[in-house]
Design an enzyme around this catalytic site. Structure first.
Site, PDB file in Angstrom:
ATOM      1  N   ARG A 143       0.937  -1.120  -0.028  1.00 50.21           N
ATOM      2  CA  ARG A 143       0.080  -0.078  -0.122  1.00 50.21           C
ATOM      3  C   ARG A 143       0.860   1.291  -0.010  1.00 50.21           C
ATOM      4  NH1 ARG A 143      -1.932  -3.668   3.901  1.00 50.21           N
ATOM      5  NH2 ARG A 143      -3.791  -4.506   3.389  1.00 50.21           N
ATOM      6  N   LYS A 167      -2.244  -2.646   7.894  1.00 53.71           N
ATOM      7  CA  LYS A 167      -3.401  -2.302   8.651  1.00 53.71           C
ATOM      8  C   LYS A 167      -3.404  -3.332  10.026  1.00 53.71           C
ATOM      9  CE  LYS A 167      -6.361  -0.927   4.724  1.00 53.71           C
ATOM     10  NZ  LYS A 167      -7.597  -1.175   4.289  1.00 53.71           N
ATOM     11  N   HIS A 238      -2.181   2.781  -5.947  1.00 57.27           N
ATOM     12  CA  HIS A 238      -3.019   1.523  -5.874  1.00 57.27           C
ATOM     13  C   HIS A 238      -2.979   0.726  -6.920  1.00 57.27           C
ATOM     14  CE1 HIS A 238      -4.426  -0.051  -2.160  1.00 57.27           C
ATOM     15  NE2 HIS A 238      -5.642  -0.737  -2.588  1.00 57.27           N
ATOM     16  N   ARG A 241      -0.496  -1.862  -7.096  1.00 53.19           N
ATOM     17  CA  ARG A 241      -0.689  -2.689  -6.254  1.00 53.19           C
ATOM     18  C   ARG A 241      -1.660  -3.720  -7.001  1.00 53.19           C
ATOM     19  NH1 ARG A 241      -1.269  -4.162  -0.598  1.00 53.19           N
ATOM     20  NH2 ARG A 241      -3.304  -4.886   0.078  1.00 53.19           N
ATOM     21  N   HIS A 264      -3.799  -9.183   3.125  1.00 51.67           N
ATOM     22  CA  HIS A 264      -5.398  -9.230   3.456  1.00 51.67           C
ATOM     23  C   HIS A 264      -5.554 -10.152   4.636  1.00 51.67           C
ATOM     24  CE1 HIS A 264      -6.133  -8.078  -0.927  1.00 51.67           C
ATOM     25  NE2 HIS A 264      -6.076  -6.997  -0.283  1.00 51.67           N
ATOM     26  N   TYR A 273      -9.288 -10.392  -7.587  1.00 53.64           N
ATOM     27  CA  TYR A 273      -8.352 -10.315  -8.786  1.00 53.64           C
ATOM     28  C   TYR A 273      -8.708 -11.596  -9.502  1.00 53.64           C
ATOM     29  CZ  TYR A 273      -6.225  -6.791  -5.651  1.00 53.64           C
ATOM     30  OH  TYR A 273      -5.987  -5.527  -5.247  1.00 53.64           O
TER      31      TYR A 273
END
Length: 292
Positions: A143, A167, A238, A241, A264, A273
């Site tokens: 990110r 995150k 992004h 990414r 994730h 994806y």
């Protein structure tokens, strides 16, 4: 409910380690929900109230995606209230999330990526820095906040790995690849000290002023480099990414490995994806097959 929402947000921040941006988003959604509920206590909220609130958001033109996000915040709140013993029932348990149109992320082709990575010239500290940042972003799928927040001690070019904090303050180890390792090693050897001047910083990537790179600064850099490379696709950090994940899957990587590299928490976030790769295959078939 106001007091209980404060307790819930504090729980997210302190005990769950949620990112500040996530807590802020939940706070906004729940403040709006609180305005709808008025003075009702947690135990007085029913499934019909939740459904009525979602219907109200729909009539106000709120998108299905935003309504689904609001419901997610409400679900977590009510689950917290039940777990902590503030009420006995969860009124969101039987409510289905609003369904919207699946929006696939924008992805660059391999040729566009090559043009973008080649856009910084081969001389000068700024050019070497931009080359290293673009190579590293595409090689790792970081990110943009993770990229600009990297510290020199978190990157090991000899081993070919970096450590990043994503995150929820979760650490993950990500392979860098040979091209990115070479670009970062060159930046460290030839450019970083020039940018640092007389100052000091632990941040890996620096601005012209010797300060840590910001998200906004890198956003401007990638827009500039895309323009130089002749990439017509609307691009953001992004986008690289998304391209990283899609190109890995197209070349045979398994979904679980891509999930780990992207950081994730849920595999369902990575599955988008697989839709991208299918759509790209359909487009190629329609464009090049005689009966497409």
């Amino acid at each position: 409910m106001d007091r209980f929402i404060d307790l819930f947000l504090n729980y997210l921040l302190v005990e769950k380690g949620a990112a500040a941006n996530t807590v802020a988003a939940y706070s906004r959604d729940l403040a709006r929900y609180l305005g709808f509920l008025g003075d009702r206590a947690p135990g007085d909220v029913r499934a019909a109230d939740v459904a009525a609130y979602l219907a109200k958001l729909k009539t106000e033109g709120i998108s299905p995606r935003s309504r689904a996000r609001a419901l997610s915040a409400m679900r977590m709140l009510h689950r917290f209230l039940v777990t902590e013993g503030y009420c006995d029932t969860n009124p969101t348990a039987i409510i289905e999330a609003p369904k919207g149109i699946l929006r696939l992320p924008k992805v660059l082709s391999a040729r566009e990526v090559e043009a973008l990575l080649a856009s910084p010239l081969d001389t000068g500290a700024i050019e070497v820095r931009d080359k290293a940042m673009l190579e590293l972003l595409y090689a790792t799928g970081l990110r943009v906040s993770e990229l600009v927040g990297l510290k020199t001690g978190e990157v090991n070019v000899s081993a070919g790995y970096l450590m990043t904090i994503g995150k929820g303050d979760k650490e993950r180890l990500v392979p860098m690849g040979e091209s990115a390792c070479r670009a970062v090693a060159r930046y460290l050897a030839e450019a970083r000290d020039d940018l640092l001047k007389e100052g000091s910083s632990q941040r890996l990537f620096l601005t012209r002023l010797g300060e840590g790179m910001t998200r906004q600064s890198f956003w401007n850099i990638i827009k500039k480099r895309a323009l130089q490379a002749g990439v017509r696709t609307s691009i953001s950090p992004h986008t690289l990414r998304h391209s990283f994940a899609t190109h890995l899957l197209e070349n045979g990587a398994d979904l679980r490995s891509v999930q780990i590299m992207l950081g994730h928490a849920d595999l369902s976030s990575t599955q988008i994806y697989t839709h991208v790769t299918r759509e790209r295959l359909k487009k190629l078939h329609g464009e090049f097959h005689p009966r497409g």
